[in-house]
Write an enzyme that holds these catalytic residues in place. Structure first.
Site, PDB file in Angstrom:
ATOM      1  N   GLY A  26       0.791  -1.137   0.325  1.00 38.99           N
ATOM      2  CA  GLY A  26      -0.435   0.014   0.215  1.00 38.99           C
ATOM      3  C   GLY A  26       0.886   1.296  -0.691  1.00 38.99           C
ATOM      4  O   GLY A  26       1.093   2.582   0.779  1.00 38.99           O
ATOM      5  N   ALA A  27       1.797   1.603  -0.733  1.00 37.43           N
ATOM      6  CA  ALA A  27       3.035   2.402  -1.400  1.00 37.43           C
ATOM      7  C   ALA A  27       2.760   2.921  -1.782  1.00 37.43           C
ATOM      8  O   ALA A  27       3.701   4.675  -2.140  1.00 37.43           O
ATOM      9  CB  ALA A  27       4.150   1.568  -0.636  1.00 37.43           C
ATOM     10  N   SER A  28       1.634   3.032  -2.444  1.00 34.16           N
ATOM     11  CA  SER A  28       1.183   3.791  -3.644  1.00 34.16           C
ATOM     12  C   SER A  28       0.711   5.638  -2.691  1.00 34.16           C
ATOM     13  O   SER A  28       0.989   6.997  -4.481  1.00 34.16           O
ATOM     14  CB  SER A  28       0.203   3.512  -4.651  1.00 34.16           C
ATOM     15  OG  SER A  28      -1.173   3.217  -3.866  1.00 34.16           O
ATOM     16  N   SER A  29       0.388   5.634  -2.009  1.00 31.56           N
ATOM     17  CA  SER A  29      -0.186   6.918  -1.388  1.00 31.56           C
ATOM     18  C   SER A  29      -0.054   6.854   0.224  1.00 31.56           C
ATOM     19  O   SER A  29      -0.246   5.402   0.750  1.00 31.56           O
ATOM     20  CB  SER A  29      -2.144   6.508  -1.923  1.00 31.56           C
ATOM     21  OG  SER A  29      -2.578   5.860  -1.679  1.00 31.56           O
ATOM     22  N   GLY A  30      -0.833   8.418   0.809  1.00 30.26           N
ATOM     23  CA  GLY A  30      -0.899   8.005   2.448  1.00 30.26           C
ATOM     24  C   GLY A  30       0.860   7.375   3.203  1.00 30.26           C
ATOM     25  O   GLY A  30       1.758   8.257   2.779  1.00 30.26           O
ATOM     26  N   GLY A  32       1.350   4.476   3.685  1.00 28.09           N
ATOM     27  CA  GLY A  32       2.352   3.462   3.061  1.00 28.09           C
ATOM     28  C   GLY A  32       3.351   4.400   1.957  1.00 28.09           C
ATOM     29  O   GLY A  32       4.987   3.782   2.253  1.00 28.09           O
ATOM     30  N   SER A 155      -5.789   0.152  13.020  1.00 26.13           N
ATOM     31  CA  SER A 155      -6.191   1.261  13.486  1.00 26.13           C
ATOM     32  C   SER A 155      -7.548   1.828  14.438  1.00 26.13           C
ATOM     33  O   SER A 155      -7.867   1.070  14.236  1.00 26.13           O
ATOM     34  CB  SER A 155      -7.396   1.339  12.337  1.00 26.13           C
ATOM     35  OG  SER A 155      -8.680   2.511  12.735  1.00 26.13           O
ATOM     36  N   TYR A 168     -14.660  -3.137   8.479  1.00 27.55           N
ATOM     37  CA  TYR A 168     -13.039  -1.934   8.270  1.00 27.55           C
ATOM     38  C   TYR A 168     -12.729  -2.791   9.745  1.00 27.55           C
ATOM     39  O   TYR A 168     -11.839  -2.733  10.395  1.00 27.55           O
ATOM     40  CB  TYR A 168     -12.884  -0.962   8.183  1.00 27.55           C
ATOM     41  CG  TYR A 168     -12.316   0.472   7.562  1.00 27.55           C
ATOM     42  CD1 TYR A 168     -10.788  -0.360   7.368  1.00 27.55           C
ATOM     43  CD2 TYR A 168     -11.672   0.758   9.156  1.00 27.55           C
ATOM     44  CE1 TYR A 168      -9.554   0.381   7.124  1.00 27.55           C
ATOM     45  CE2 TYR A 168     -10.758   1.439   9.523  1.00 27.55           C
ATOM     46  CZ  TYR A 168      -8.977   1.318   8.732  1.00 27.55           C
ATOM     47  OH  TYR A 168      -8.248   1.723   8.873  1.00 27.55           O
TER      48      TYR A 168
HETATM   49  N1  LIG Z   1      -6.207   7.017   7.540  1.00 28.62           N
HETATM   50  C1  LIG Z   1      -6.578   7.567   8.718  1.00 28.62           C
HETATM   51  O1  LIG Z   1      -7.224   8.021   9.180  1.00 28.62           O
HETATM   52  C2  LIG Z   1      -6.337   6.230   8.377  1.00 28.62           C
HETATM   53  C3  LIG Z   1      -6.783   5.518  10.312  1.00 28.62           C
HETATM   54  C4  LIG Z   1      -5.917   4.023  11.218  1.00 28.62           C
HETATM   55  C5  LIG Z   1      -5.758   3.970  10.398  1.00 28.62           C
HETATM   56  N2  LIG Z   1      -5.455   3.719   9.111  1.00 28.62           N
HETATM   57  C6  LIG Z   1      -4.663   2.595   8.139  1.00 28.62           C
HETATM   58  O2  LIG Z   1      -2.668   2.964   7.446  1.00 28.62           O
HETATM   59  C7  LIG Z   1      -3.400   2.592   6.395  1.00 28.62           C
HETATM   60  C8  LIG Z   1      -3.218   3.330   5.375  1.00 28.62           C
HETATM   61  O3  LIG Z   1      -4.360   4.048   4.981  1.00 28.62           O
HETATM   62  P1  LIG Z   1      -3.717   5.770   4.113  1.00 28.62           P
HETATM   63  O4  LIG Z   1      -4.769   6.262   5.408  1.00 28.62           O
HETATM   64  O5  LIG Z   1      -2.456   5.942   3.797  1.00 28.62           O
HETATM   65  O6  LIG Z   1      -5.104   5.164   3.097  1.00 28.62           O
HETATM   66  P2  LIG Z   1      -4.198   5.719   1.508  1.00 28.62           P
HETATM   67  O7  LIG Z   1      -3.680   6.470   0.651  1.00 28.62           O
HETATM   68  O8  LIG Z   1      -6.370   4.661   0.906  1.00 28.62           O
HETATM   69  O9  LIG Z   1      -3.005   4.133   1.042  1.00 28.62           O
HETATM   70  C9  LIG Z   1      -4.221   2.532   1.125  1.00 28.62           C
HETATM   71  C10 LIG Z   1      -2.933   1.913   0.163  1.00 28.62           C
HETATM   72  O10 LIG Z   1      -3.279   0.210   0.059  1.00 28.62           O
HETATM   73  C11 LIG Z   1      -3.018   0.415  -1.007  1.00 28.62           C
HETATM   74  N3  LIG Z   1      -3.913  -0.919  -1.413  1.00 28.62           N
HETATM   75  C12 LIG Z   1      -5.529  -0.960  -1.324  1.00 28.62           C
HETATM   76  N4  LIG Z   1      -5.994  -1.778  -1.925  1.00 28.62           N
HETATM   77  C13 LIG Z   1      -4.927  -2.888  -2.583  1.00 28.62           C
HETATM   78  C14 LIG Z   1      -4.651  -4.031  -3.198  1.00 28.62           C
HETATM   79  N5  LIG Z   1      -6.001  -4.198  -3.229  1.00 28.62           N
HETATM   80  N6  LIG Z   1      -3.852  -4.031  -3.311  1.00 28.62           N
HETATM   81  C15 LIG Z   1      -2.761  -3.565  -3.223  1.00 28.62           C
HETATM   82  N7  LIG Z   1      -2.744  -2.004  -3.180  1.00 28.62           N
HETATM   83  C16 LIG Z   1      -3.997  -1.455  -1.837  1.00 28.62           C
HETATM   84  C17 LIG Z   1      -3.466   1.176  -2.464  1.00 28.62           C
HETATM   85  O11 LIG Z   1      -3.412   0.995  -2.993  1.00 28.62           O
HETATM   86  P3  LIG Z   1      -3.550   0.859  -4.724  1.00 28.62           P
HETATM   87  O12 LIG Z   1      -5.414   1.996  -4.744  1.00 28.62           O
HETATM   88  O13 LIG Z   1      -2.978   2.141  -5.826  1.00 28.62           O
HETATM   89  O14 LIG Z   1      -3.602  -0.382  -4.735  1.00 28.62           O
HETATM   90  C18 LIG Z   1      -3.396   2.955  -1.207  1.00 28.62           C
HETATM   91  O15 LIG Z   1      -1.200   3.425  -1.114  1.00 28.62           O
HETATM   92  C19 LIG Z   1      -4.227   1.230   6.407  1.00 28.62           C
HETATM   93  O16 LIG Z   1      -3.792   0.037   6.794  1.00 28.62           O
HETATM   94  C20 LIG Z   1      -5.414   2.137   7.417  1.00 28.62           C
HETATM   95  O17 LIG Z   1      -6.499   1.312   7.038  1.00 28.62           O
HETATM   96  C21 LIG Z   1      -5.365   5.090   8.143  1.00 28.62           C
END
Ligand SMILES: NC(=O)c1ccc[n+]([C@@H]2O[C@H](COP(=O)([O-])OP(=O)(O)OC[C@H]3O[C@@H](n4cnc5c(N)ncnc54)[C@H](OP(=O)(O)O)[C@@H]3O)[C@@H](O)[C@H]2O)c1
Length: 270
Positions: A26-30, A32, A155, A168
């Protein structure tokens, strides 16, 4: 001026990531993406994994500029065989994986009235089973080497679920339980496992939750990806299983246990 100069230099974390082979899902955004860049900045060879090729290409050139052995691989983690096959390939090419960051996740964002069991499967495939499969794939070699780190990004929803359809938070709670259970045996082999609770971050996932009606969390529950990444990189390899970005969330866990009725009343309207 002095503090600007200090903060503009990427942290080195005592050199502990230099030359390490790291896989970040999940390194393409956010978060990761941030963790991948920070690890490359600290001298690790990073393999960045996700689905969106154009974002991965851009990231790969940024990673290269920081650490020339870094690369990116396109993989849909809901295809578990493809994911474990990729990890086996990486392990064969580099003879090891020193650190696996299971960060990829989705939030189906479907209302309780509309959610189906298939939506639960979809969430669990990426958020739970891919992380489990990834962990099981790298542990044998880590055990053999007597070292390694697996970090599973959970989370606060997994320990303090907000009102909703539950897919989730359930997947994240399962991830936390899996990690804690396996961590005891792993520690005996010199392998550290961690569960990360990042608080709320303004990423694609965080912002789309707001668009769906999540109330903006209070300041004490909000962090940037940069803050969370730095915290995680500073804590990895330590004795603590949990890495929590919000002290307030830790207190809420205790409050939930000691005053369950008051907690439920407050949580309902949160
Ligand atoms: N944002 C928040 O408020 C929050 C809070 C608590 C926990 N988290 C956790 O933090 C982590 C990072 O999330 P984020 O907030 O940075 O969100 P994000 O920007 O949506 O990142 C999610 C990443 O997961 C990848 N992904 C999703 N489905 C995939 C698949 N089937 N195969 C491969 N890659 C996949 C996406 O890449 P592609 O779409 O390019 O595949 C993207 O790089 C997650 O585990 C999330 O649950 C986030």
């Amino acid at each position: 001026m002095q503090s600007f100069m200090r903060s503009s230099r990427p942290p080195d974390y005592g050199g502990r990531y230099r030359g390490k082979l790291v896989v970040v899902s999940g390194a393409s955004s956010g978060l990761g993406r941030r963790i991948a860049l920070d690890l490359a900045g600290a001298g690790a060879a990073v393999v960045a994994v996700a689905r969106r090729s154009e974002l991965l290409e851009k990231l790969e050139s940024e990673l290269h500029a920081l650490s020339s052995d870094s690369s990116s691989r396109r993989c849909d983690l809901s295809d578990i065989a493809a994911w474990t096959g990729l990890l086996a390939e990486i392990e064969q090419d580099h003879e090891r994986v020193d650190l696996l960051v299971n960060n990829a996740a989705i939030d189906p964002g479907i209302r309780l009235a509309d959610i189906t069991v298939e939506d639960f499967h979809r969430a669990f495939e990426v958020n739970f089973f891919a992380a489990v499969a990834g962990t099981l794939a790298v542990l044998p070699k880590m055990f053999e080497q007597g070292q390694g780190i697996v970090v599973n990004i959970s989370s606060d929803g997994g320990r303090l679920p907000s009102p909703g359809p539950g897919a989730y938070p359930a997947s994240k709670a399962a991830l936390g339980a899996f990690t804690e259970s396996v961590s005891f045996r792993a520690a005996k082999h010199g392998v550290h496992m961690h569960v990360v609770y990042p608080a709320w971050m303004p990423t694609e996932m965080g912002l789309s939750a707001l668009q769906r009606g999540l109330r903006m969390p209070p300041r004490v529950m909000r962090r940037s990806e940069e803050e969370v990444s730095r915290l995680v990189l500073a804590r990895l390899g330590g004795l603590a299983l949990d890495i929590s970005a919000s002290l307030f969330a830790n207190f809420a866990v205790v409050f939930r246990a000691v005053a369950p009725l008051t907690y439920r009343r407050l949580r309902r309207s949160w």
